[in-house]
Enzyme design. Structure first.
Site, PDB file in Angstrom:
ATOM      1  N   LYS A   1      42.937  45.647  56.514  1.00  0.00           N
ATOM      2  CA  LYS A   1      43.371  44.873  55.344  1.00  0.00           C
ATOM      3  C   LYS A   1      44.265  45.736  54.455  1.00  0.00           C
ATOM      4  O   LYS A   1      43.934  46.902  54.198  1.00  0.00           O
ATOM      5  CB  LYS A   1      42.129  44.419  54.587  1.00  0.00           C
ATOM      6  CG  LYS A   1      42.350  43.441  53.449  1.00  0.00           C
ATOM      7  CD  LYS A   1      41.000  42.955  52.910  1.00  0.00           C
ATOM      8  CE  LYS A   1      41.136  41.956  51.780  1.00  0.00           C
ATOM      9  NZ  LYS A   1      39.819  41.494  51.283  1.00  0.00           N
TER      10      LYS A   1
ATOM     11  N   SER B   1      34.725  37.843  50.703  1.00  0.00           N
ATOM     12  CA  SER B   1      36.027  37.923  51.364  1.00  0.00           C
ATOM     13  C   SER B   1      36.035  38.324  52.832  1.00  0.00           C
ATOM     14  O   SER B   1      37.063  38.184  53.485  1.00  0.00           O
ATOM     15  CB  SER B   1      36.950  38.858  50.598  1.00  0.00           C
ATOM     16  OG  SER B   1      37.498  38.141  49.529  1.00  0.00           O
TER      17      SER B   1
ATOM     18  N   SER C   1      39.263  36.542  50.891  1.00  0.00           N
ATOM     19  CA  SER C   1      40.620  37.043  50.841  1.00  0.00           C
ATOM     20  C   SER C   1      41.070  37.770  52.105  1.00  0.00           C
ATOM     21  O   SER C   1      42.276  37.991  52.278  1.00  0.00           O
ATOM     22  CB  SER C   1      40.795  37.990  49.647  1.00  0.00           C
ATOM     23  OG  SER C   1      39.964  39.116  49.786  1.00  0.00           O
TER      24      SER C   1
HETATM   25  N1  GLN Z   1      36.906  34.677  46.398  1.00  0.00           N
HETATM   26  C1  GLN Z   1      36.297  35.696  45.603  1.00  0.00           C
HETATM   27  C2  GLN Z   1      37.211  36.093  44.466  1.00  0.00           C
HETATM   28  O1  GLN Z   1      38.207  35.485  44.340  1.00  0.00           O
HETATM   29  C3  GLN Z   1      35.926  36.865  46.453  1.00  0.00           C
HETATM   30  C4  GLN Z   1      37.050  37.792  46.730  1.00  0.00           C
HETATM   31  C5  GLN Z   1      36.629  38.973  47.565  1.00  0.00           C
HETATM   32  O2  GLN Z   1      35.514  39.044  48.076  1.00  0.00           O
HETATM   33  N2  GLN Z   1      37.502  39.956  47.640  1.00  0.00           N
HETATM   34  O3  GLN Z   1      36.958  36.975  43.716  1.00  0.00           O
END
Ligand code: GLN
Length: 455
Positions: A74, A173, A149
């Site tokens: 990532k 994510s 994400s």
């Molecule tokens: N969707 C969650 C957020 O927007 C989690 C994001 C993540 O785990 N990086 O914060």
């Protein structure tokens, strides 16, 4: 062929590391343009590393436990000489000048890094639509979002562009895109994997973890990723098992597996149907199912997002455009700006303890409660995400987007391990089963995943 079998083929000279790289390159060249899972690929360096591994194998020298496996990372984790943009214009010109601790380990163990994966800008999202480089398509449900994400990492695995992808999970994510793309994603116990070299979203919640197509891949990754980092104050000293042993279990032996009434109540019926079948299967393989109550489900999202805004605001102060990149407020997209503004506002109000202090109190309530439920059972199972991935082009408001995370943020707030494995499909769209366990009992999650995988 499983990832474990592949490592054996490579070590036994039946598969050349270069061929493993080239096979993936062929798929990447064919599919990445339309899927947009990988933001950057470096074939030359990957092949060079593969040749080095092959040479060692040919000379009967010792090779690492990841010898010849191909990784995608990532793009919010530092890897030397790749662009670590976090999918933001802010860092579009930032080239990693060092390897994160997890990357050092992968390289030392002879893993091969092929490229960097797409994500929501600064990992702040649940759909990978906010990437500065465009969204990632879902290879398993074409026309729909890949989740986020770590959408690029999950899509890279679902479309077979690498063996193992590395993601980060702050509120889901890793698990959310794994669920939407029909692959396996794992968020280890908080503190198990070093966060050194990860661009923080919310440091008290962030955790790095693997995504793969089979449980042996997750186990091999965890064997290498989890280790004590003396330079990091939150790093655990944990006497870890060999996670690969989990794939030798053949029965649940009456382990107590809980479902949570409230998790079902807030989930789409189509998803519950698939999850219920999985739960029947768990009973068939020797699990004792019990139903429990989690009474703080309404607190989960407000608590998570308040903490996220404040910690994210503070961690973005270094992007002031002076040392590297652009000033974040001048370059970022809407969601990142929203978090910075709200985080700043909440921080200013903090003298009165109005929001953040309350969020911390509510976090400790959630943590106590989830750990209390886990005291009497081995694992908790349920849906990973309460709704199916939306169609590309559908516009969601922020609250609708946040609603994807309600079932995953609990593990981050509680610091517990959690993984997602494909339970089935609803109209051709993958549905993930989330399995959560006690801190440092990540192994038990793998055992159940393995049994579900083989039955
Ligand atoms: N969707 C969650 C957020 O927007 C989690 C994001 C993540 O785990 N990086 O914060």
């Amino acid at each position: 062929m499983s990832i474990l079998e592949k490592t054996e083929l490579i070590k036994n000279k039946e598969l050349k590391a270069e061929d493993n790289v080239e096979n993936f390159m062929e798929i990447i060249n064919k599919k990445n343009k339309s899927i947009n899972a990988l933001l950057e690929v470096n074939e030359e360096r990957a092949v060079k590393k593969a040749e080095e591994i092959s040479r060692k194998i040919k000379n009967n020298e010792k090779v690492g436990s990841l010898a010849g496996l191909v990784f995608a990372v990532k793009a919010n984790i530092n890897v030397e000489d790749f662009t670590i943009s976090a999918a933001s214009k802010t860092l579009e010109n930032y080239i990693g000048s060092y390897d994160a601790t997890v990357i050092k380990k992968i390289k030392e163990e002879d893993g091969i890094i092929i490229g960097m994966t797409n994500l929501d800008e600064f990992a702040a999202g649940s759909s990978t639509e906010s990437s500065y480089y465009g969204l990632t398509n879902n290879p398993s449900a074409p026309g729909r979002i890949s989740g986020g994400s770590s959408g690029g990492s999950a899509a890279a695995i679902a479309s077979h562009m690498c063996d193992i992808a590395i993601g980060s999970d702050t509120g889901g994510s890793i698990r959310n895109p794994a669920s939407h793309c029909g692959v396996i994603g794992f968020k280890p116990t908080y503190g198990g994997v070093s966060r050194q070299g990860l661009l923080d979203l919310s440091m008290s919640l962030d955790q790095i973890g693997p995504i793969a197509n089979d449980v042996s891949g997750i186990a091999i990754a965890l064997n290498n990723l989890i280790s004590h980092d003396p330079h990091e104050c939150t790093s655990l000293k944990w006497d870890t098992p060999n996670f690969l042993d989990a794939i030798n279990t053949d029965d649940l032996n009456g382990k107590k597996i809980a479902t949570i009434k409230q998790f079902h109540e807030i989930t789409d019926d189509k998803i519950n149907k698939v999850i219920d079948d999985s739960i029947d299967k768990i009973e068939d393989i020797g699990g004792e199912i019990v139903e429990l109550d989690f009474n703080y489900i309404d607190l989960a999202l407000p608590t998570y997002y308040l903490i996220n805004y404040v910690e994210f605001f503070s961690s973005t102060r270094k992007y002031d455009g002076r040392k590297y990149g652009y000033k974040i407020e001048d370059a970022c997209g809407d969601e990142v700006l929203r978090r910075i503004k709200l985080g700043s506002y909440i921080s200013q109000q903090e003298f009165s303890g109005k929001y953040y202090k309350k969020a911390l109190q509510s976090r400790s309530l959630i943590r106590t409660e989830i750990n209390k439920l886990l005291k009497d059972v081995d694992l908790i199972v349920g849906p990973t995400v309460p709704k199916l991935p939306h169609k590309i082009g559908d516009k969601l408001d922020p609250m609708e987007m946040y609603a994807y995370d309600v079932l995953t943020v609990i593990a981050n707030l509680g610091g517990i391990p959690a993984g997602s494995i494909k339970a089935g499909e609803s109209n051709g769209i993958p549905v993930g089963l989330q399995i959560q366990g006690k801190p440092e009992e990540d192994y038990k999650i793998l055992e159940l995943m393995h049994l579900l995988e083989v039955r």
